[in-house]
Design an enzyme around this catalytic site. Structure first.
Site, PDB file in Angstrom:
ATOM      1  N   TYR A  20     -37.920  24.793 -22.442  1.00 11.41           N
ATOM      2  CA  TYR A  20     -37.069  24.149 -23.451  1.00 11.41           C
ATOM      3  C   TYR A  20     -35.912  25.067 -23.828  1.00 11.41           C
ATOM      4  O   TYR A  20     -34.758  24.621 -23.921  1.00 11.41           O
ATOM      5  CB  TYR A  20     -37.892  23.787 -24.688  1.00 11.41           C
TER       6      TYR A  20
ATOM      7  N   LYS B 170     -31.807  24.302 -23.393  1.00 14.47           N
ATOM      8  CA  LYS B 170     -30.854  24.297 -24.499  1.00 14.47           C
ATOM      9  C   LYS B 170     -29.824  25.420 -24.376  1.00 14.47           C
ATOM     10  O   LYS B 170     -28.682  25.273 -24.826  1.00 14.47           O
ATOM     11  CB  LYS B 170     -31.594  24.353 -25.836  1.00 14.47           C
TER      12      LYS B 170
END
Length: 280
Positions: free
Chosen positions: A166, A170
């Protein structure tokens, strides 16, 4: 002289706004705010029933609202690329693109990452966002008007344990947004990244496979951000005068100072519990 005479926000009434991940959370709340401003809405998400429910509610409250639902999975990049040709003429010229669709799956150490989850996160959070930006920025450049608003995360600025994939996705969004701003510097098209800290939406439910106890623990004893807080920032950047480009917003709950630096002190003076409606 009044404040309104001193500084006028950009009037975006009548502009077309396309929002991915519009069926819940930040996208849901942003749809309401843009409808309030008189924008035409293209709502994109997988859950057709949620989109239609949202569109009906918006049109009930705002009688002149114009809303088009485009049910699709953003991982289907062929459909994203063909979307401009599938939209009704009234909605075909997208002025503001809100790349909001994204997710985290699991919270595991790097050696235990699940390949299927890795691929889904990379596709949803990165590849689809890049394809959507390329698809709709062409028209923005040609028409001389547009704004790309990417929803990032504090995970795009700080990496943390058990969030390797994740965080990687990002960080990619943050870098892509900056590079896109460089590419479009000679045009009127603006590019923004908004990076929230802890915000109570469906995010943790999805991350933990609908385990409500684990999801609730993420936000326990903390007044988190709400979907409406982030929607307010989305609308803020979109309504600055045309010569003003907000590059980045990093936003924390008052009792969070870093990805893992959280004071779980409960509701405190000056931090009342927000209305989290919209974070279905």
């Amino acid at each position: 002289m009044s404040i309104s005479e001193l500084y006028q926000p950009l009037d975006i009434s009548g502009w077309t706004v396309l929002i991915t991940g519009a069926s819940s959370g930040f996208g849901w709340a942003a749809a309401w705010r843009f409808a309030e401003l008189g924008c035409k809405l293209v709502l994109v998400a997988r859950r057709t029933d949620r989109l239609r429910e949202l569109a009906a509610e918006i049109c009930t409250k705002y009688k002149e609202a114009r809303v088009h639902c485009a049910p699709l999975d953003v991982c289907d990049v062929d459909k994203i690329e063909s979307l401009p040709f599938m939209l009704p003429p009234e909605f075909a010229q997208v002025d503001i693109l809100v790349n909001n669709a994204g997710l985290a799956l699991g919270k595991l150490p790097v050696q235990d990452n699940v390949t299927a989850n890795v691929l889904t996160m990379m596709q949803t959070n990165v590849s689809s966002l890049i394809v959507a930006t390329a698809t709709f920025s062409k028209g923005m450049v040609a028409r001389g008007r547009g704004h790309i608003i990417n929803i990032g995360s504090i995970a795009g600025h700080e990496a943390y344990a058990n969030g390797s994939v994740y965080c990687a996705t990002k960080h990619a969004v943050t870098a892509f947004t900056t590079a896109a701003r460089h590419d479009l510097v000679g045009t009127p098209v603006r590019v923004t990244c908004i990076s929230p800290g802890f915000a109570e939406t469906e995010f943790s439910l999805v991350r933990f496979g609908n385990d409500t106890d684990k999801a609730a623990a993420v936000y326990s004893n903390l007044v988190s951000l709400s979907a409406k807080d982030i929607a307010d920032q989305i609308v803020y950047v979109a309504t600055r005068p045309a010569h003003v480009q907000i590059a980045d917003i990093i936003c924390w709950p008052t009792n969070q100072a870093g990805a893992t630096n959280i004071a779980r002190v409960g509701p405190s003076l000056g931090a009342p519990s927000p209305d989290s409606s919209g974070s279905k």
